[in-house]
Design a protein around this motif. Sequence first.
Motif, PDB file in Angstrom:
ATOM      1  N   ALA A 237      -2.506  69.223  43.913  1.00 57.60           N
ATOM      2  CA  ALA A 237      -1.218  68.925  44.123  1.00 57.60           C
ATOM      3  C   ALA A 237      -0.902  67.700  43.983  1.00 57.60           C
ATOM      4  O   ALA A 237      -2.008  66.815  44.500  1.00 57.60           O
ATOM      5  N   ILE A 238       0.407  67.186  43.672  1.00 58.57           N
ATOM      6  CA  ILE A 238       0.736  65.871  43.543  1.00 58.57           C
ATOM      7  C   ILE A 238       1.260  65.185  44.929  1.00 58.57           C
ATOM      8  O   ILE A 238       1.344  63.894  45.153  1.00 58.57           O
ATOM      9  N   ASP A 239       0.838  66.061  46.026  1.00 61.96           N
ATOM     10  CA  ASP A 239       1.239  65.330  47.330  1.00 61.96           C
ATOM     11  C   ASP A 239      -0.078  64.976  47.927  1.00 61.96           C
ATOM     12  O   ASP A 239      -0.078  63.801  48.260  1.00 61.96           O
ATOM     13  N   GLY A 240      -0.863  66.031  48.023  1.00 59.39           N
ATOM     14  CA  GLY A 240      -2.300  65.476  48.662  1.00 59.39           C
ATOM     15  C   GLY A 240      -3.505  64.909  47.801  1.00 59.39           C
ATOM     16  O   GLY A 240      -4.288  64.210  48.127  1.00 59.39           O
ATOM     17  N   ASP A 241      -3.150  65.219  46.476  1.00 61.07           N
ATOM     18  CA  ASP A 241      -4.150  64.897  45.404  1.00 61.07           C
ATOM     19  C   ASP A 241      -5.686  65.313  45.623  1.00 61.07           C
ATOM     20  O   ASP A 241      -6.666  64.459  45.318  1.00 61.07           O
ATOM     21  N   ASN A 242      -5.942  66.424  46.430  1.00 60.72           N
ATOM     22  CA  ASN A 242      -7.172  66.637  47.014  1.00 60.72           C
ATOM     23  C   ASN A 242      -8.011  67.142  46.024  1.00 60.72           C
ATOM     24  O   ASN A 242      -9.158  66.917  45.950  1.00 60.72           O
TER      25      ASN A 242
ATOM     26  N   VAL B  72      -0.935  73.213  56.272  1.00 61.02           N
ATOM     27  CA  VAL B  72      -2.276  74.017  56.123  1.00 61.02           C
ATOM     28  C   VAL B  72      -2.918  72.935  54.913  1.00 61.02           C
ATOM     29  O   VAL B  72      -2.502  72.564  53.992  1.00 61.02           O
ATOM     30  N   GLN B  73      -4.411  72.632  55.290  1.00 64.94           N
ATOM     31  CA  GLN B  73      -5.134  71.808  54.433  1.00 64.94           C
ATOM     32  C   GLN B  73      -6.100  72.709  53.471  1.00 64.94           C
ATOM     33  O   GLN B  73      -5.992  73.879  53.629  1.00 64.94           O
ATOM     34  N   PRO B  74      -6.721  71.904  52.366  1.00 66.41           N
ATOM     35  CA  PRO B  74      -7.329  72.727  51.463  1.00 66.41           C
ATOM     36  C   PRO B  74      -8.265  73.859  51.760  1.00 66.41           C
ATOM     37  O   PRO B  74      -8.148  75.121  51.340  1.00 66.41           O
ATOM     38  N   LEU B  75      -9.219  73.761  52.789  1.00 62.28           N
ATOM     39  CA  LEU B  75     -10.120  74.811  53.088  1.00 62.28           C
ATOM     40  C   LEU B  75      -9.285  75.881  53.920  1.00 62.28           C
ATOM     41  O   LEU B  75      -9.780  77.190  53.558  1.00 62.28           O
ATOM     42  N   ALA B  76      -8.269  75.645  54.431  1.00 62.99           N
ATOM     43  CA  ALA B  76      -7.549  76.789  55.316  1.00 62.99           C
ATOM     44  C   ALA B  76      -6.821  77.666  54.124  1.00 62.99           C
ATOM     45  O   ALA B  76      -6.631  78.799  53.917  1.00 62.99           O
TER      46      ALA B  76
END
Length: 249
Positions: A119-124, A92-96
Motif C-alpha cells: 500500500a502506498i501509505d505504509g509501504d510495508n 489495523v497493521q499487516p499481521l492483523a
Amino acid sequence: MKVLVAVKRVVDYNVKVRPKSDGTGVDLNNVKMAINPFCEIAIEEAVRLKEKGVVTEIVAVSIGAKVSQEQIRTALALGADRGILVETDVEVQPLAIAKLLKAVCDKEQPKMVILGKQAIDGDNNQTGQMLAALTGMSQGTFASEVVVEGDSVTVTREVDTGSQVVKLSLPAVVTTDLRLNEPRYASLPNIMKAKKKPMDVLTPEELGVEVTPRVTTLKVEPPAERKAGIKVADVAELVEKLKNEAKVI
C-alpha cells in the motif's frame, strides 16, 4: 473459480501528504481518498481472468472504517461481484490484516487471493506473504504476468535481476506489481449497477481476530528539505567542487 481481491482505502496518490501539527499522524481532513493503486491492478487482473472465463466470482474485501465502503463500491463498479467490509476503527497493521483475510478465506474458500504488493501509505509489503504463510497457500509475489491453467497458476515475478517464472498449485496468493496491467476506469452505468450489488459487513470480533496494534507510531514529520543544487560550467569545475567542497573524491 472464486477469487478474493483485497482493496485498501488510502490517500489519493496525487495528494501531497502532510503531517498533523502535533506530529501524531497524517492529516486526513478534507483529503481525497482512493483505492490503493496496487489494489486497482489486483482488481483489474481478477476482472480480466473473469472475462477469459477462468474466474466465476470476484469478491472484493476491505478492512477499515465504515467509509471504506466507498472503495468497495468502486471495486464493484470495476467488475467485482460482491463486497465484504471488515469494519473497525482501529489502525489495523499487516499481521492483523493477514489474520482477518485468512478468516475471510476460511469462510469464502477462494481458489486465489489477489492483493497489491504493498500500500502506498505504509509501504510495508508484508500482508500477502503473511497471508500465504497463515493459510498454507502457494504464493507468487510481485507478479507481472498471471496465467491460470487448470489447477495451477504460472506467475512471472519481478525480481532484482530481471524476471522469475514460478508455477503454483491452487489455491494461491498472488501480489501484483506495476507492469501486470493497466486498470480500467469505471463507467457510469457500472457505477450505478455497483450500488445494487451485495456487500456484507463483518467485525474482527465476529471473525475471532485480535487487531490491537503491535507497533506504536511515536511521531510523524515531513522529510528534511533538500538544499538547492548548483550548475557548473564544465566537467573540470564539477570535479573541482566534488574534490574541494563536497570532499567526496
